[in-house]
Design a protein around this motif. Structure first.
Motif, short mmCIF file in Angstrom:
data_model
loop_
_atom_site.label_atom_id
_atom_site.label_comp_id
_atom_site.label_asym_id
_atom_site.label_seq_id
_atom_site.Cartn_x
_atom_site.Cartn_y
_atom_site.Cartn_z
N PHE A 213 37.95 38.13 44.11
CA PHE A 213 37.12 38.97 44.66
C PHE A 213 36.83 41.20 44.24
CE2 PHE A 213 35.90 35.37 46.51
CZ PHE A 213 34.80 34.46 46.40
N LYS A 214 36.03 41.81 44.29
CA LYS A 214 36.96 43.17 43.21
C LYS A 214 36.60 43.88 45.00
CE LYS A 214 35.57 46.56 40.19
NZ LYS A 214 34.38 47.14 39.14
N TYR A 215 36.93 44.72 45.52
CA TYR A 215 36.57 45.87 46.31
C TYR A 215 36.65 47.24 45.86
CZ TYR A 215 37.36 48.38 50.62
OH TYR A 215 35.93 49.00 51.34
N ASP A 243 45.80 44.95 40.65
CA ASP A 243 45.23 45.68 40.03
C ASP A 243 43.94 45.35 39.38
OD1 ASP A 243 44.11 48.40 39.61
OD2 ASP A 243 45.65 48.73 38.58
N ILE A 244 43.26 46.29 38.99
CA ILE A 244 41.76 45.60 37.53
C ILE A 244 42.58 45.59 36.88
CG2 ILE A 244 39.46 46.46 37.28
CD1 ILE A 244 39.18 45.57 40.18
N GLN A 245 42.32 44.79 36.01
CA GLN A 245 43.02 44.89 34.98
C GLN A 245 42.94 43.14 34.49
OE1 GLN A 245 47.46 45.47 34.57
NE2 GLN A 245 48.30 44.04 35.96
N ASN A 280 41.36 52.86 42.06
CA ASN A 280 40.35 52.70 42.80
C ASN A 280 39.91 51.96 44.01
OD1 ASN A 280 41.19 55.28 44.36
ND2 ASN A 280 39.41 56.50 42.94
N SER A 281 40.04 50.36 42.98
CA SER A 281 39.69 49.14 42.93
C SER A 281 40.80 48.19 43.14
CB SER A 281 38.52 49.22 42.60
OG SER A 281 38.68 49.47 41.31
N PHE A 282 40.62 47.24 43.94
CA PHE A 282 41.62 46.26 43.71
C PHE A 282 41.06 44.94 43.62
CE2 PHE A 282 41.41 46.48 48.19
CZ PHE A 282 42.19 46.55 48.12
#
Length: 863
Positions: A213-215, A243-245, A280-282
């Motif tokens: 899930f993303k935060y 990280d978002i990738q 700024n998200s993960f």
């Protein structure tokens, strides 16, 4: 040559019926052109072009025949059959928004029980390609494979700069199996894909169906704690912060590739800082492992072959995820100020007590009309004892049958207090300050001939065991301080280097299993993962330094009294030797430093950092207690530190090899009992028992003469009582270790040292009171205060927030939230209280015999 070229092309081309007709016409035109004037090369070129056209047409026809593309929709289940002759492509499109994130999940089922070849699913999307096979074979320990026919994967979300954008992705289904394989495909949206702060979310996961899930960090929030909980111990799972990738590593065999991760059973927690994620998200990724050995679970039976497939069974797990705000910078400041305030207040309290004590002494001098700058020797008066020492029989003691009089206690006329002139006192003082070697312990002419006679007296006084030169003894006991200072330097430097390496490894690899923190109350600061556990050790350092200052002040006052030839300092009270006190204060400071180093990354390999100086503190306190009444025959620094080194050696060996090892426990128990017996013999005979090759013969002789032939009672009853109790306690501890074999050998060894110290301290207090001595107000308050603080400290110590005797996942089951100022946990409070309790214990040792400062040494009993 042209003929060979065209024939080679024809041989490599898969001919069909239509293709053969084209080729035949080409060959005919070639033969005709050869009979006419047409250029044969041009004819060959035309023939080659014709064959290429036929090939392309055939491939197009074949593609139309074996590749099927379908427009698909979300939340619809597609049933299909795939073989090596056909391939199906499902085309999806969806609109994504920059302000709203929703996940896309692909779920696949294979309906056959046995498969000739797996089905390959390839998901092609913008900036990412994900592929997996079904059955999904995940590997475990010893390369064992576990097949999963139900697979669910979440697609990563490529970032978009537009406010709204339509993106396409395709799911390709293919196999190499010649038999038709039935499958089900479903693509659905994940509505609750973005986690909200302080809002719990429940989901389920399995090895073949990981979840993530993303935060997104809200404005004004720089640090959060991600907590994952479950009511089920097993199956073992892994939580990861990435990280978002794309791609997202969400399988058991690749979840440790990037980001931070930790194994978990019931609890898992990771503190995440905004500065580590530029977007700024993960992602919060949760993966269920194929086996449970990483979490301390039972291992399954080993297969006959490493590649043998094992039934995966039902390994679904229900979990809760909660992202909450971490503490603010104001909480950090409050925690630091609170810690400093506690120990600075002890500095102020010590200064206040010193001022009050100094004022009380000045009033006493004024009442006695004795100027403060004159000693009793200068006034020609004898200091009076506040009470008279009688015999043991007078105090109700049953330790001896003969009364002890002052004449008995003072057998050496050279120590008669009233017969010493001031000139002789000054002359002996000058002689004691002369240059002497450290080895010249026995400086009196008669010491070699009568020291054994003196020690065999039934009742000894301190004067009998303080016959050596004061200067020599001071140098002897100063070696304790210099040795421990040297040990501290050589010990601390590699320790600091090692823990920095550990912390760097944690920060670089992201492996949270390397260190056994209380993750629910581990507040990072800079590169440190648990700043609060490190900073709470400040009390050991500050209070150790305070104790050194108190000892220094006492030594200065004592030297000033010696310079004035004060009879109280020269001939009264327990001999003042401060080397062991300095060693104790240094050991307390080093305990704080090394405990802080240990808590940088507490684990199995650096446990000795936290315990080594605890053994030294316990040993030095026992040596100091013994030195008070036996200053001449106390152990040298080299012998004492060699014994402490042996204790630390056994501590390391016991932790590494002692778990469940019967041979080790038998050997250690035998050594423990033998060491207790030898030490008891040495203490009972006041150091006159030689440890050499004839010791067994002498032991048999003493048993025969004293126990069998004469059946006489012990000559030194008080020492015998102590040693019998000590042997009972140590033999009981040895039996407990041999039977129970505790996993935490370091704590078991420390318990042995503490039990012996408490036993000896209790014996000292009891014998002091039975000898007619008293305890002044200040040491009495210190004793009561220290006992209460030790009780509370041990309560918090046994809370057990983490333990390196278990796996990291099992250790995290004991983690708890902060209980003090939202910054300190139970173990931090143990640091606070134990440092104060150790400081109080040191003060007790320093002041407990202050009541004897005006009592002649030949009237102070040895016990």
């Amino acid at each position: 040559m042209l003929a060979r070229l065209t024939s080679g092309i024809g041989s490599r081309w898969k001919q069909t019926a239509a293709d053969k007709m084209v080729l035949r016409s080409c060959w005919k035109s070639r033969h005709k052109s050869s009979r006419r004037t047409v250029n044969p090369g041009l004819a060959a070129l035309l023939c080659f072009c014709a064959t290429q056209f036929v090939c392309a047409a055939g491939q197009v026809d074949e593609a139309k025949k074996y590749v099927i593309q379908k427009d698909a929709e979300f939340d619809v289940t597609y049933n299909g059959t795939v073989t090596h002759d056909n391939q199906t492509i499902y085309a999806f499109n969806h609109t994504i928004s920059r302000n709203k994130t929703e996940g896309v999940r692909v779920t696949v089922d294979v309906l056959q029980q046995s498969l000739e070849s797996p089905i390959l699913f390839v998901v092609r999307q913008k900036q990412a390609v994900m592929s997996f096979q079904v059955p999904l074979n995940l590997r475990g320990l010893y390369q064992r494979q576990y097949p999963y026919k139900h697979v669910g994967r979440t697609l990563c979300q490529p970032p978009t700069r537009a406010a709204s954008e339509t993106q396409y992705f395709f799911v390709d289904v293919s196999t190499l199996s010649s038999q038709g394989t039935n499958y089900q495909l479903r693509v659905s949206r994940v509505e609750s894909f973005t986690l909200q702060t302080d809002k719990r979310f429940t989901f389920s996961a399995s090895p073949s169906q990981p979840q993530y899930f993303k935060y997104v960090f809200p404005d004004g929030v720089d640090t959060v704690i991600v907590k994952v909980d479950s009511d089920m111990n097993f199956p073992c799972s892994v939580m990861s912060i990435q990280d978002i990738q794309c791609p997202v590593y969400d399988l058991d065999n690749n979840v440790a590739f990037i980001g931070m991760y930790q194994t978990m059973t019931k609890k898992g927690a990771i503190t995440v800082q905004r500065k580590d994620f530029p977007s700024n998200s993960f992602y919060v990724v949760v993966v269920v492992k194929t086996e449970d050995e990483a979490c301390g679970g039972p291992l399954r039976l080993y297969p006959l072959r490493p590649d043998e497939l094992i039934d995966a069974g039902n390994r679904s797990k229900v979990l809760d995820v909660l992202v909450s705000r971490a503490i603010s910078s104001d909480t950090y400041v409050m925690g630091v100020l609170f810690c400093l305030g506690i120990f600075l207040s002890l500095y102020l309290l010590t200064l206040l007590v010193a001022c009050v004590e100094n004022k009380r002494m000045n009033r006493r001098r004024e009442l006695l009309q004795i100027p403060a700058d004159l000693s009793p020797a200068e006034k020609g008066k004898t200091p009076a004892s506040p009470y008279e020492y009688g015999s043991f029989a007078d105090t109700g003691s049953t330790l001896g049958s003969e009364p002890v009089t002052d004449s008995v206690a003072s057998t050496d006329n050279n120590y008669g207090y009233m017969e010493r002139s001031l000139d002789s006192i000054a002359r002996s003082r000058q002689e004691s300050l002369s240059s002497v070697e450290e080895e010249d312990y026995d400086t009196l002419d008669d010491i070699d001939s009568d020291k054994n006679i003196v020690r065999t007296k039934k009742y000894l006084s301190v004067a009998d065991l303080s016959r050596k030169d004061k200067r020599v003894l001071s140098k002897k006991y100063q070696i304790y301080f210099w040795n421990i200072a040297t040990i501290a330097v050589f010990y601390a430097l590699p320790v600091i280097q090692l823990v920095i390496t550990y912390q760097t490894a944690v920060n670089i690899t992201g492996n949270q299993d390397l260190c056994y923190y209380n993750f629910l109350c581990a507040h990072p600061l800079g590169a440190l993962s648990a700043f609060n556990n490190i900073f709470s050790n400040l009390g050991y350092v500050m209070l150790g330094l305070l104790f050194l200052l108190i000892v220094l002040q006492r030594e200065i006052v004592h030297k000033q009294a010696l310079d004035r030839n004060d009879l109280n300092a020269l001939e009264c009270g327990i001999p003042k030797h401060f080397g062991l006190y300095y060693a104790m204060g240094t050991a307390l400071m080093m305990e704080g430093l090394l405990s802080a180093c240990y808590h940088v990354c507490p684990n199995y390999t650096n446990f000795q950092f936290d315990t080594s100086f605890m053994y030294m503190i316990a040993g030095l306190c026992m040596l100091k207690l013994y030195q008070k009444r036996h200053p001449d025959i106390n152990a040298s620094a080299y012998t004492a530190y060699a014994c402490l080194a042996a204790v630390i050696f056994f501590s390391v060996i016991g932790v590494v090899f002692g778990r469940g090892n019967t041979v080790f426990w038998i050997v250690f128990s035998v050594i423990h009992i033998l060491a207790t017996l030898l030490l008891s013999t040495q203490l009972y005979y006041m150091g006159r028992w030689r440890l050499d090759s004839g010791i067994l013969r002498r032991i048999v002789y003493v048993i025969y003469t004293d126990c069998i032939r004469q059946c006489s009672g012990p000559m030194y009853i008080d020492r015998m009582v102590l040693l019998v109790m000590g042997n009972i306690v140590n033999w009981s501890l040895a039996a407990y270790g041999l039977i129970q074999r505790p996993n935490d050998f370091a704590s078991y060894l420390l318990a042995i040292a503490i039990c012996n110290l408490l036993l000896y301290f209790a014996f000292y207090i009891i014998m002091k009171l039975r000898s007619g001595e008293r305890i002044k107000c200040l040491p009495l308050v210190c004793i009561l205060f220290t006992a209460v603080v030790w009780g509370f400290a041990l309560y918090f110590f046994f809370q057990g927030l983490s333990t390196w005797q278990k796996t990291p996942a099992e250790s995290r089951e004991h983690n708890r939230n902060c209980i003090l100022l939202s910054f300190f946990d139970d173990h931090d409070i143990w640091h606070f209280l134990s440092s104060i309790a150790m400081f109080g214990s040191f003060l007790v040792l320093l002041t407990m015999d202050d009541d004897l400062d005006s009592v002649q040494r030949d009237k102070i009993f040895v016990f």
